[in-house]
Design a protein around this motif. Structure first.
Motif, short mmCIF file in Angstrom:
data_model
loop_
_atom_site.label_atom_id
_atom_site.label_comp_id
_atom_site.label_asym_id
_atom_site.label_seq_id
_atom_site.Cartn_x
_atom_site.Cartn_y
_atom_site.Cartn_z
N MET A 161 0.86 -1.18 0.00
CA MET A 161 0.00 0.00 0.00
C MET A 161 0.89 1.22 0.00
O MET A 161 1.81 1.33 0.83
CB MET A 161 -0.91 0.01 1.23
N GLY A 162 0.67 2.13 -0.94
CA GLY A 162 1.56 3.27 -1.04
C GLY A 162 0.86 4.58 -1.32
O GLY A 162 -0.31 4.62 -1.72
N LEU A 163 1.61 5.66 -1.14
CA LEU A 163 1.13 7.00 -1.47
C LEU A 163 1.56 7.28 -2.91
O LEU A 163 2.74 7.17 -3.24
CB LEU A 163 1.76 8.02 -0.53
N ILE A 164 0.61 7.60 -3.76
CA ILE A 164 0.94 7.85 -5.16
C ILE A 164 0.70 9.31 -5.52
O ILE A 164 -0.30 9.91 -5.12
CB ILE A 164 0.16 6.91 -6.12
N THR A 165 1.64 9.87 -6.26
CA THR A 165 1.53 11.24 -6.76
C THR A 165 2.02 11.27 -8.20
O THR A 165 2.76 10.39 -8.63
CB THR A 165 2.37 12.22 -5.93
N LEU A 166 1.58 12.29 -8.92
CA LEU A 166 2.08 12.48 -10.27
C LEU A 166 3.55 12.86 -10.19
O LEU A 166 3.92 13.73 -9.40
CB LEU A 166 1.26 13.57 -10.96
N LYS A 167 4.37 12.20 -10.96
CA LYS A 167 5.82 12.40 -10.88
C LYS A 167 6.16 13.88 -11.07
O LYS A 167 5.72 14.53 -12.00
CB LYS A 167 6.53 11.55 -11.93
#
Length: 302
Positions: free
Chosen positions: A271-277
């Motif tokens: 489970m991770g935190l995702i953001t636009l690169k």
């Protein structure tokens, strides 16, 4: 008739009226006395009235000046109020956060995090996109969400994936089920069981199918639902066993079910935190993201 009066002229007039001195008013406004005098002259020309009686010793308002002062002060107060209202409105519009997350996070983790977050960010509006893993990923990719909490996205070139925890899958069954007597289960023990599963389009389902591909005799999927909550309801009704992520059932409001860890091998998801690169989170979003990190870290015992 067009009113050709500038706010700087009103400020100059009010300052002289309050100070009863051109010199003191000019110093207070950080302008020269000649500049102040020009503003007063322009105002008197626009009104076609003399506003001050000036002698070498004192400056006083004329009757027209006394009348105009009441209205000039009201105009400046209303203007200041209007500016502050717009600033506050724009600040509130700027202060909003959109977070995308899978339903297990939205239902079992996010409410308590937001409760604490609201104490220090009461005016921040929060929008929650609680959808499937694929929808969460797409929301972040399109920029609809500031960030997401998801278990897919690590392989996406345009996504930054920061792992928060590894969440294991548990076998969920009615309390009277024969397998409930075991402290843990292996995959072979599930062979022949009737399973309750989420739909084949779910990210959860792909992980489970991959695990069962290594088992000689795989269970039969008897019931299929679109959401984890529906699967839990069917299990509680005694219709079968479900393999579900731990967070999804930790606070499930159902009686009559138990959960057992499945080993050999252990099935888990990152489970991770995702953001636009390359995207830098605005302060309100960054604070909420950190609050989620801390909450997940606390639950994981890290």
């Amino acid at each position: 008739m067009r009113i050709n009066i500038e706010t700087a002229e009103l400020q100059a007039f009010i300052a002289v009226a309050r100070q009863s001195s051109f010199r003191a008013a000019a110093e207070g406004l950080f302008i020269t006395q000649p500049a102040l005098s020009r503003r007063i002259e322009n105002l008197e020309q626009a009104l076609q009235e003399r506003l001050f009686d000036r002698t070498t010793r004192r400056v006083s308002l004329t009757p027209a000046g006394e009348l105009f002062l009441v209205h000039a002060q009201a105009v400046m107060e209303e203007l200041e109020l209007a500016v502050k209202s717009v600033e506050q409105r724009m600040a509130q519009r700027r202060e909003h956060v959109t977070v995308a997350c899978v339903p297990s996070v939205a239902n079992n983790l996010l409410p308590q995090v937001l409760k604490r977050y609201a104490r220090s960010h009461a005016n921040v509006r929060v929008r929650i996109i609680d959808e499937s893993a694929a929808d969460v990923l797409e929301s972040v990719r399109k920029g609809e969400a500031d960030f997401g909490v998801n278990f897919i996205g690590a392989q996406e070139a345009e996504i930054d994936f920061a792992e928060l925890t590894r969440e294991r899958y548990l076998a969920v069954m009615p309390t009277h089920h024969p397998l409930a007597a075991h402290a843990s289960l292996n995959w072979k023990s599930l062979a022949g069981e009737k399973l309750v599963s989420v739909s084949s389009s779910s990210g959860n389902r792909s992980l489970i199918d991959n695990a069962f591909s290594r088992v000689p005799q795989r269970p039969v999927i008897q019931y299929e639902t679109n959401h984890v909550a529906g699967a839990i309801s069917l299990v509680a009704a005694g219709l079968g066993v479900a393999l579900l992520p731990e967070l999804a059932i930790r606070n499930a409001p159902y009686k009559g079910i138990v959960a057992r860890p499945v080993t050999s091998p252990v099935l888990s998801r990152a489970m991770g935190l995702i953001t636009l690169k390359g995207r830098v989170l605005k302060p309100a979003a960054a604070t909420l993201a950190q609050a989620l990190r801390d909450a997940i870290s606390t639950r994981s015992g890290k």
